[in-house]
Design a protein around this motif. Structure first.
Motif, PDB file in Angstrom:
ATOM      1  N   ALA A 311       0.850  -1.191   0.000  1.00 42.42           N
ATOM      2  CA  ALA A 311       0.000   0.000   0.000  1.00 42.42           C
ATOM      3  C   ALA A 311       0.888   1.244   0.000  1.00 42.42           C
ATOM      4  O   ALA A 311       1.059   1.908  -1.027  1.00 42.42           O
ATOM      5  N   ARG A 312       1.531   1.523   1.137  1.00 38.98           N
ATOM      6  CA  ARG A 312       2.336   2.736   1.238  1.00 38.98           C
ATOM      7  C   ARG A 312       3.459   2.808   0.185  1.00 38.98           C
ATOM      8  O   ARG A 312       3.747   3.901  -0.321  1.00 38.98           O
ATOM      9  N   PRO A 313       4.089   1.673  -0.200  1.00 40.96           N
ATOM     10  CA  PRO A 313       5.116   1.784  -1.251  1.00 40.96           C
ATOM     11  C   PRO A 313       4.588   2.365  -2.569  1.00 40.96           C
ATOM     12  O   PRO A 313       5.336   2.961  -3.340  1.00 40.96           O
ATOM     13  N   ALA A 333      11.395   5.151  -5.452  1.00 37.38           N
ATOM     14  CA  ALA A 333      11.422   5.930  -4.202  1.00 37.38           C
ATOM     15  C   ALA A 333      10.913   5.028  -3.080  1.00 37.38           C
ATOM     16  O   ALA A 333       9.820   4.478  -3.182  1.00 37.38           O
ATOM     17  N   PRO A 334      11.721   4.837  -2.033  1.00 33.09           N
ATOM     18  CA  PRO A 334      11.358   3.827  -1.038  1.00 33.09           C
ATOM     19  C   PRO A 334      10.391   4.331   0.019  1.00 33.09           C
ATOM     20  O   PRO A 334      10.534   5.443   0.519  1.00 33.09           O
ATOM     21  N   CYS A 335       9.430   3.489   0.354  1.00 33.87           N
ATOM     22  CA  CYS A 335       8.602   3.775   1.527  1.00 33.87           C
ATOM     23  C   CYS A 335       9.428   3.378   2.747  1.00 33.87           C
ATOM     24  O   CYS A 335       9.837   2.222   2.885  1.00 33.87           O
ATOM     25  N   ASN A 339       5.092   6.564   8.385  1.00 36.86           N
ATOM     26  CA  ASN A 339       3.686   6.975   8.632  1.00 36.86           C
ATOM     27  C   ASN A 339       3.500   8.484   8.741  1.00 36.86           C
ATOM     28  O   ASN A 339       2.388   8.953   9.003  1.00 36.86           O
ATOM     29  N   GLN A 340       4.561   9.257   8.565  1.00 38.93           N
ATOM     30  CA  GLN A 340       4.484  10.684   8.887  1.00 38.93           C
ATOM     31  C   GLN A 340       3.524  11.478   8.002  1.00 38.93           C
ATOM     32  O   GLN A 340       2.857  12.379   8.490  1.00 38.93           O
ATOM     33  N   ALA A 341       3.493  11.131   6.697  1.00 40.87           N
ATOM     34  CA  ALA A 341       2.620  11.920   5.808  1.00 40.87           C
ATOM     35  C   ALA A 341       1.405  11.123   5.352  1.00 40.87           C
ATOM     36  O   ALA A 341       0.504  11.688   4.740  1.00 40.87           O
ATOM     37  N   CYS A 342       1.385   9.823   5.632  1.00 38.99           N
ATOM     38  CA  CYS A 342       0.212   9.034   5.228  1.00 38.99           C
ATOM     39  C   CYS A 342      -0.709   8.839   6.428  1.00 38.99           C
ATOM     40  O   CYS A 342      -1.604   9.630   6.670  1.00 38.99           O
ATOM     41  N   LEU A 343      -0.437   7.824   7.250  1.00 42.77           N
ATOM     42  CA  LEU A 343      -1.381   7.533   8.339  1.00 42.77           C
ATOM     43  C   LEU A 343      -1.521   8.673   9.337  1.00 42.77           C
ATOM     44  O   LEU A 343      -2.613   8.962   9.816  1.00 42.77           O
ATOM     45  N   SER A 352      -3.889  12.420   2.831  1.00 36.67           N
ATOM     46  CA  SER A 352      -2.755  11.509   2.958  1.00 36.67           C
ATOM     47  C   SER A 352      -1.771  11.785   1.834  1.00 36.67           C
ATOM     48  O   SER A 352      -2.163  11.949   0.685  1.00 36.67           O
ATOM     49  N   SER A 353      -0.509  11.823   2.198  1.00 43.57           N
ATOM     50  CA  SER A 353       0.518  12.036   1.191  1.00 43.57           C
ATOM     51  C   SER A 353       1.704  11.138   1.543  1.00 43.57           C
ATOM     52  O   SER A 353       1.506  10.079   2.150  1.00 43.57           O
ATOM     53  N   CYS A 354       2.903  11.554   1.192  1.00 48.56           N
ATOM     54  CA  CYS A 354       4.060  10.712   1.474  1.00 48.56           C
ATOM     55  C   CYS A 354       5.274  11.575   1.749  1.00 48.56           C
ATOM     56  O   CYS A 354       5.532  12.531   1.012  1.00 48.56           O
ATOM     57  N   LEU A 355       6.024  11.222   2.762  1.00 45.27           N
ATOM     58  CA  LEU A 355       7.238  11.970   3.115  1.00 45.27           C
ATOM     59  C   LEU A 355       8.218  12.002   1.946  1.00 45.27           C
ATOM     60  O   LEU A 355       8.797  13.059   1.669  1.00 45.27           O
ATOM     61  N   VAL A 356       8.410  10.890   1.254  1.00 48.04           N
ATOM     62  CA  VAL A 356       9.408  10.886   0.177  1.00 48.04           C
ATOM     63  C   VAL A 356       8.821  11.335  -1.157  1.00 48.04           C
ATOM     64  O   VAL A 356       9.565  11.616  -2.088  1.00 48.04           O
TER      65      VAL A 356
HETATM   66 FE1  SF4 Z   1       5.835   5.319   3.456  1.00 51.91          FE
HETATM   67 FE2  SF4 Z   1       5.563   7.793   2.636  1.00 51.91          FE
HETATM   68 FE3  SF4 Z   1       3.854   6.831   4.441  1.00 51.91          FE
HETATM   69 FE4  SF4 Z   1       6.378   7.339   5.155  1.00 51.91          FE
HETATM   70  S1  SF4 Z   1       4.846   8.829   4.502  1.00 51.91           S
HETATM   71  S2  SF4 Z   1       5.177   5.468   5.564  1.00 51.91           S
HETATM   72  S3  SF4 Z   1       7.464   6.840   3.275  1.00 51.91           S
HETATM   73  S4  SF4 Z   1       4.099   6.139   2.335  1.00 51.91           S
END
Ligand code: SF4
Ligand code: FAD
Ligand code: NAP
Length: 671
Positions: A311-313, A333-335, A339-343, A352-356
């Motif tokens: 999911a997060r990847p 780009a590695p997950c 959890n900082q920008a998603c959960l 919900s977004s993603c740190l990377v």
């Molecule tokens: Fe993975 Fe991005 Fe969520 Fe961090 S913020 S857990 S890198 S999906």
């Protein structure tokens, strides 16, 4: 030869054929609730273009009482179907497949109208649910079946019934939450009646030719959870009732064992999927902490599963599959499972977004397109802010030179990856290194940049980051070190250590000081650390935890009177607090620092608390926050040279890699 031959092998799920074995697991994005369905459609379409075999949407409520929170999106009306059609048609146009997850939250629904098998409040909710009567149960079943029919009408390629993670269907299965004595409670046959009946009615509603995935809890990690024999019994019954595929889940949301955080070892639970697979004849899907094509391929190659759920990847990189397929796995780009920008965003009601990958969830807004006017850009500082700005700008066609005075890239991420349990940060710095090469950035290390070095560039970006704050405690002896000194290995600490500052870094340093071997790199040790047994031997898979003894005696201190770690990540703070508690770390709040001497750290708790005390420590580690590194910015200002300021150099307060990467990427996209 094909890259990742097992992962890229097509699979026939009966009603649906997929080109590969990757399922994008369900994630709540909070986009649907904003009502911008174009944005929702683009979120999924981008991932369809990236080649993922099948996607599952975030959980959709079958009715108002089953929504995760009041107003949670679902498929209640004809208007809802029109919105969802926008998503399915965009995904199909992009060549993808998408199933809708039907999620009834039961007692996890964050609202006073929540319903459950019994009126037992969950420890993570303030709301006591209403116990359903027979008619109430029938209504829930009918609503779920109706939602499934609407999903088909909306153009979805299948539905997933959420039966794990402690939600409604799961709540009926175990005595932990089901105290009924009618036909829906008591014996296991009765307790599993609801999930099986739901599966049967959904199948009857949809006919034979529509994909239904059932998500099954393999290990509840709560007291009085399911035994392994019960898990197998349910899997077979659900198969007989018409499921095409079994997806798997681990741990209820209220479980006090981490199941997806970065400190959980990779593929920590695939052994359980492997144990289920021979018990059924339909495909099974492994999930949790699978974040690289290598790990996914190994799970399939060893026969533990038929598909893998990530999911997060897929938030971190929508092109995960196509990059793996075409020999570009290092560019994924590695997950890092932070959890900082998603959960953490999901639970805070944010998108919900993603740190990377700051584009995740913002696909229609943060667009990165080739530049029409290539320019010469200098970026100073190869921490996450500078790295993101450099690779984004260079990827668009600018000519970018990136300077750092250190002998390697990463900035503060170099310290983060030294922490036991944060090994995933290695993947992030490795990825940045790859992308510098791919995007053609000219990297110059060991360059302590001054204004004169920046002549001839069209744009200058200052990303010089932060330096540790000196808390100005009088020192009359003793051993005082900063966290960079400690984490870089330049100095070591004694047997008794005081850590000054209980922010994110103080907690990480305490983990570093107390851990001998990182359990994240040793699944058996991690299971002992958190009391994760085997559901075949203990219900729910819970056993008594037996953490490794702490390497040192550590005191973790802060001046504020509040609970230490209160401001750590919403979904991960409890893990850090529990881990340090297990190591016997003494956490003190409301501390005033008097001095440091050969005797140790002299502290007091205010005049009304009596005389102060001396903590008899050998080493004091300073983790008292950070200040912007502004030397270069000030010199450029004095020389009247224009520049852009990003990351910690811009604002040090509440800085993290999420903000640094977001700011760097947005600037790189805008120049
Ligand atoms: Fe993975 Fe991005 Fe969520 Fe961090 S913020 S857990 S890198 S999906
Ligand atoms: P920095 O990372 O500080 O990078 C600045 C760079 O500029 C450095 O490489 C420096 O050498 C270089 N530089 C400075 N001046 C010059 C000059 N004049 N010439 C050339 N080069 C120069 N954040 C999270 O989001 N999640 C976490 O889990 C997390 N864990 C952490 C754990 C630890 C132990 C630490 C220390 C930090 C952690 N962080 C975490 C914080 C995160 O690493 C920082 O917020 C982030 O690195 C800041 O990025 P930056 O690019 O602004 O600055
Ligand atoms: P922080 O979270 O701001 O914590 C600084 C700590 O130092 C606080 O405990 C503060 O508490 C104390 N302090 C501040 N000024 C002081 C002074 N003058 N004298 C003594 N103590 C002082 O900062 P950080 O721990 O340095 O972390 C920096 C950033 O990295 C954070 O914003 C965080 O987001 C990020 N980070 C994140 C993670 C993560 O897991 N997400 C992990 C590590 C770091 P008192 O003022 O009460 O004493």
């Amino acid at each position: 030869m094909s890259h990742y031959p097992h992962l890229m092998q097509p699979i026939d799920l009966g009603p649906l054929q997929l080109p590969n074995r990757v399922l994008m697991g369900s994630m709540h994005t909070n986009l649907e609730e904003r009502g911008d369905w174009n944005r929702v459609a683009e979120f999924y379409a981008e991932r369809a273009r990236g080649g993922v075999g099948l996607m599952v949407t975030g959980g959709m409520a079958p009715n108002a009482e089953g929504g995760v929170f009041p107003g949670a999106s679902g498929l209640f009306t004809a208007e809802d179907i029109v919105h969802h059609r926008m998503v399915t048609s965009r995904v199909h146009a992009a060549g993808g497949k998408i199933a809708m997850q039907i999620l009834h939250a039961g007692r996890y629904a964050y609202g006073k109208d929540c319903v459950a098998p019994s009126a037992i409040r969950s420890p993570i909710s303030p709301f006591r649910p209403t116990a359903l009567d027979g008619m109430g149960i029938e209504k829930q079943i009918a609503d779920i079946a109706t939602a499934a029919a609407r999903a088909r009408d909306a153009g979805y390629d299948g539905v997933e019934l959420m039966g794990s993670e402690g939600y409604f269907l799961n709540q009926f299965l175990v005595r932990h939450s089901n105290h009924r004595d009618d036909e829906w409670g008591g014996s296991y046959e009765n307790r599993m009646r609801l999930p099986v009946e739901v599966m049967r009615r959904v199948r009857a509603m949809l006919g034979a030719d529509f994909l239904v995935i059932f998500r099954l809890s393999l290990m509840d990690l709560v007291p009085d959870g399911s035994s392994w024999a019960e898990v197998v019994q349910l899997a077979r019954a659900v198969q007989a009732a018409g499921a095409n595929v079994l997806n798997t889940g681990i741990g209820w949301h209220e479980a006090r064992v981490p199941t997806i955080a970065t400190s959980v070892p990779r593929q920590a639970f695939s052994w359980l999927t492997g144990r289920l697979r021979p018990e059924v004849t339909i495909p099974v899907i492994a999930s949790n902490r699978i974040n690289t094509p290598e790990v996914a391929e190994a799970i399939l190659a060893t026969g533990e599963a038929d598909m893998v759920s990530m999911a997060r990847p897929l938030l971190a990189d929508p092109d995960f599959v196509v990059k793996a397929q075409t020999g570009r796995a290092k560019q994924i780009a590695p997950c890092i499972a932070c959890n900082q920008a998603c959960l953490d965003h999901t639970f805070a009601g944010k998108t919900s977004s993603c740190l990377v990958n700051p584009r995740a969830g913002h696909e229609t807004q943060l667009t990165i397109t080739p530049t029409q006017v290539p320019r010469r850009i200098a970026v100073v500082g190869a921490g996450p802010a500078g790295l993101s700005a450099a690779i984004t700008a260079a990827g668009r066609g600018h000519q970018v030179t990136l300077f750092d005075r250190a002998d390697q890239i990463g900035g503060q991420l170099i310290y983060a990856r030294a922490i036991p349990g944060k090994e995933e940060f290695h993947g992030l710095t490795d990825w940045f290194a790859t992308m510098l090469v791919v995007s053609g950035v000219d990297l110059r290390l060991r360059c302590d940049v001054r204004p004169d070095d920046l002549v001839g560039y069209d744009e200058v970006i200052v990303a010089t980051g932060v330096r540790p704050r000196d808390p100005q405690i009088p020192v009359y002896g003793g051993h005082v070190v900063t966290y960079p000194d400690l984490l870089s290995g330049r100095v070591s600490a004694g047997a008794r250590v005081a850590v000054i500052g209980a922010g994110g870094i103080g907690f990480d340093v305490a983990e570093f000081l107390t851990t001998v071997h990182s359990p994240t790199l040793d699944l058996a040790a991690w299971r002992r650390e958190w009391g994760v047994g085997d559901p075949a031997q203990s219900r729910g898979g819970l056993v008594t935890a037996a953490p490794e003894a702490a390497a040192r005696q550590v005191w973790l201190l802060q001046r504020k009177a509040e609970r230490p770690g209160k401001n750590l990540g919403r979904t991960t703070g409890w893990i850090h607090r529990a881990a340090l508690k297990a190591k016997g770390v003494k956490m003190l709040s409301g501390v005033n620092y008097d001095q440091i001497s050969d005797q140790g750290l002299h502290i007091n708790f205010g005049p009304e608390q009596g005389a102060g005390q001396i903590l008899p420590v050998d080493t004091v580690v300073l983790c008292a926050g950070q200040l912007s590194e502004t030397g270069l910015a000030k010199a450029l200002t004095a020389a009247h040279k224009p520049f852009h300021l990003i990351g910690g150099a811009d604002v040090a307060a509440e800085l993290d890699a999420k903000r640094a990467i977001d700011q760097g990427t947005r600037l790189g996209a805008a120049l």
